[in-house]
Design an enzyme around this catalytic site. Structure first.
Site, mmCIF file in Angstrom:
data_model
loop_
_atom_site.group_PDB
_atom_site.id
_atom_site.type_symbol
_atom_site.label_atom_id
_atom_site.label_comp_id
_atom_site.label_asym_id
_atom_site.label_seq_id
_atom_site.Cartn_x
_atom_site.Cartn_y
_atom_site.Cartn_z
ATOM 1 C CE LYS A 11 -4.014 -2.006 2.307
ATOM 2 N NZ LYS A 11 -4.982 -1.700 3.413
ATOM 3 C CE1 TYR A 51 -9.475 -2.844 0.285
ATOM 4 C CE2 TYR A 51 -8.719 -0.893 -0.860
ATOM 5 C CZ TYR A 51 -8.434 -1.917 0.221
ATOM 6 O OH TYR A 51 -7.142 -2.345 0.471
ATOM 7 C CG PHE A 59 -13.205 2.351 7.049
ATOM 8 C CD1 PHE A 59 -12.921 1.591 5.885
ATOM 9 C CD2 PHE A 59 -13.956 1.299 7.974
ATOM 10 C CE1 PHE A 59 -13.131 0.186 5.662
ATOM 11 C CE2 PHE A 59 -13.966 0.047 7.885
ATOM 12 C CZ PHE A 59 -13.727 -0.505 6.751
ATOM 13 N NE ARG A 87 -6.369 -11.677 5.964
ATOM 14 C CZ ARG A 87 -6.948 -10.353 5.914
ATOM 15 N NH1 ARG A 87 -7.280 -9.860 4.763
ATOM 16 N NH2 ARG A 87 -7.490 -9.717 6.924
ATOM 17 C CB THR A 93 -7.587 -5.122 10.044
ATOM 18 O OG1 THR A 93 -8.020 -6.400 9.300
ATOM 19 C CG2 THR A 93 -7.911 -4.070 9.077
ATOM 20 N NE ARG A 104 -2.672 -5.175 7.366
ATOM 21 C CZ ARG A 104 -3.877 -5.799 7.020
ATOM 22 N NH1 ARG A 104 -4.386 -6.696 7.796
ATOM 23 N NH2 ARG A 104 -4.403 -5.312 5.806
ATOM 24 C CG ASN A 114 -3.842 -1.928 7.030
ATOM 25 O OD1 ASN A 114 -3.912 -1.564 5.883
ATOM 26 N ND2 ASN A 114 -4.821 -2.526 7.298
ATOM 27 C CG HIS A 117 -5.481 -6.181 -0.384
ATOM 28 N ND1 HIS A 117 -6.838 -5.962 0.614
ATOM 29 C CD2 HIS A 117 -5.749 -7.278 -1.057
ATOM 30 C CE1 HIS A 117 -7.616 -6.891 -0.243
ATOM 31 N NE2 HIS A 117 -7.098 -7.596 -1.069
ATOM 32 C CD GLU A 128 -9.126 -9.176 -3.385
ATOM 33 O OE1 GLU A 128 -8.102 -9.606 -2.826
ATOM 34 O OE2 GLU A 128 -10.038 -8.826 -2.591
HETATM 35 P P1 DAT Z 1 -8.141 -6.267 5.953
HETATM 36 O O1 DAT Z 1 -7.292 -5.296 5.065
HETATM 37 O O2 DAT Z 1 -7.141 -7.008 7.041
HETATM 38 O O3 DAT Z 1 -8.595 -7.449 5.031
HETATM 39 P P2 DAT Z 1 -10.810 -5.032 5.923
HETATM 40 O O4 DAT Z 1 -11.316 -5.817 4.599
HETATM 41 O O5 DAT Z 1 -11.842 -5.265 7.073
HETATM 42 O O6 DAT Z 1 -9.197 -5.453 6.283
HETATM 43 O O7 DAT Z 1 -10.544 -3.759 5.626
HETATM 44 C C1 DAT Z 1 -9.885 -3.146 4.326
HETATM 45 C C2 DAT Z 1 -9.083 -1.982 4.556
HETATM 46 O O8 DAT Z 1 -10.055 -0.771 5.234
HETATM 47 C C3 DAT Z 1 -8.069 -2.146 5.933
HETATM 48 O O9 DAT Z 1 -6.961 -2.818 5.344
HETATM 49 C C4 DAT Z 1 -7.860 -0.962 6.239
HETATM 50 C C5 DAT Z 1 -9.299 -0.196 5.949
HETATM 51 N N1 DAT Z 1 -10.135 -0.107 7.274
HETATM 52 C C6 DAT Z 1 -10.528 -1.157 7.962
HETATM 53 N N2 DAT Z 1 -11.230 -0.979 9.062
HETATM 54 C C7 DAT Z 1 -11.039 0.196 9.303
HETATM 55 C C8 DAT Z 1 -11.325 1.428 10.548
HETATM 56 N N3 DAT Z 1 -12.117 1.007 11.278
HETATM 57 N N4 DAT Z 1 -10.803 2.662 10.028
HETATM 58 C C9 DAT Z 1 -9.952 2.834 9.090
HETATM 59 N N5 DAT Z 1 -9.874 2.012 8.206
HETATM 60 C C10 DAT Z 1 -10.351 0.850 8.243
HETATM 61 MG MG MG Z 2 -10.180 -7.555 3.678
#
Ligand code: DAT
Ligand code: MG
Length: 140
Positions: A11, A51, A59, A87, A93, A104, A114, A117, A128
């Site tokens: 990222k 996304y 967010f 993962r 996350t 992370r 973070n 992805h 994807e």
């Molecule tokens: P991951 O990337 O671990 O699969 P996710 O699919 O739940 O997590 O969310 C996608 C992305 O969105 C994540 O990498 C960062 C952002 N994100 C998730 N939860 C968030 C939050 N509470 N505040 C800000 N950004 C967030």
């Molecule tokens: Mg995800």
């Protein structure tokens, strides 16, 4: 042994800090092989489409804005149980919840910035990968 593939993004917070190599090394040290890789600057439409599953989340706007803020490196990773393995290497996350030694925990700045992805299922990995790569760009 079941070799499978997953999709990864290094990222903007990582490319900005010149951590493409450091992240890739952690993926490789964890047993994954990079079988496709390209540096791109995502468009707004690309990031929103990628996304789309999160579009109702509070967010979403911030996430898309971040993902288009700097170049990213999109990758296809191959290995045994690649989705799950990736993962594990990535960690939770929220970096403050991530285990020591994960990407992370060691490198991420915040829950939003973070660093990586990784696909969350085999089904999403296939979707994807196809979103960013043509078959001939993946060389196993
Ligand atoms: P991951 O990337 O671990 O699969 P996710 O699919 O739940 O997590 O969310 C996608 C992305 O969105 C994540 O990498 C960062 C952002 N994100 C998730 N939860 C968030 C939050 N509470 N505040 C800000 N950004 C967030
Ligand atoms: Mg995800």
């Amino acid at each position: 042994m079941t070799v499978s593939r997953t999709f990864s993004i290094i990222k903007p917070d990582a490319t900005r800090r010149n951590l493409t190599g450091a992240v890739t090394k952690m993926l490789e040290d964890g047993g994954l092989r990079v079988v496709a890789s390209k540096r791109i600057h995502m468009t707004q439409a690309q990031a929103e489409g990628f996304y789309a599953v999160h579009k109702e989340r509070p967010f979403f706007g911030e996430l898309v804005e971040f993902m288009v803020s700097e170049p990213v490196v999109v990758q296809v990773l191959e290995g045994e149980n690649a989705v799950l393995r990736n993962r594990e290497i990535m960690g939770a996350t929220n970096p403050s919840d991530a285990d020591a030694g994960t990407i992370r925990k060691e490198l991420a700045l915040s829950i939003g910035e973070n660093t990586v992805h990784g696909s969350d299922s085999e089904e999403n990995a296939a979707i994807e990968i196809a979103y960013f790569f043509k078959d001939e760009e993946i060389v196993g």
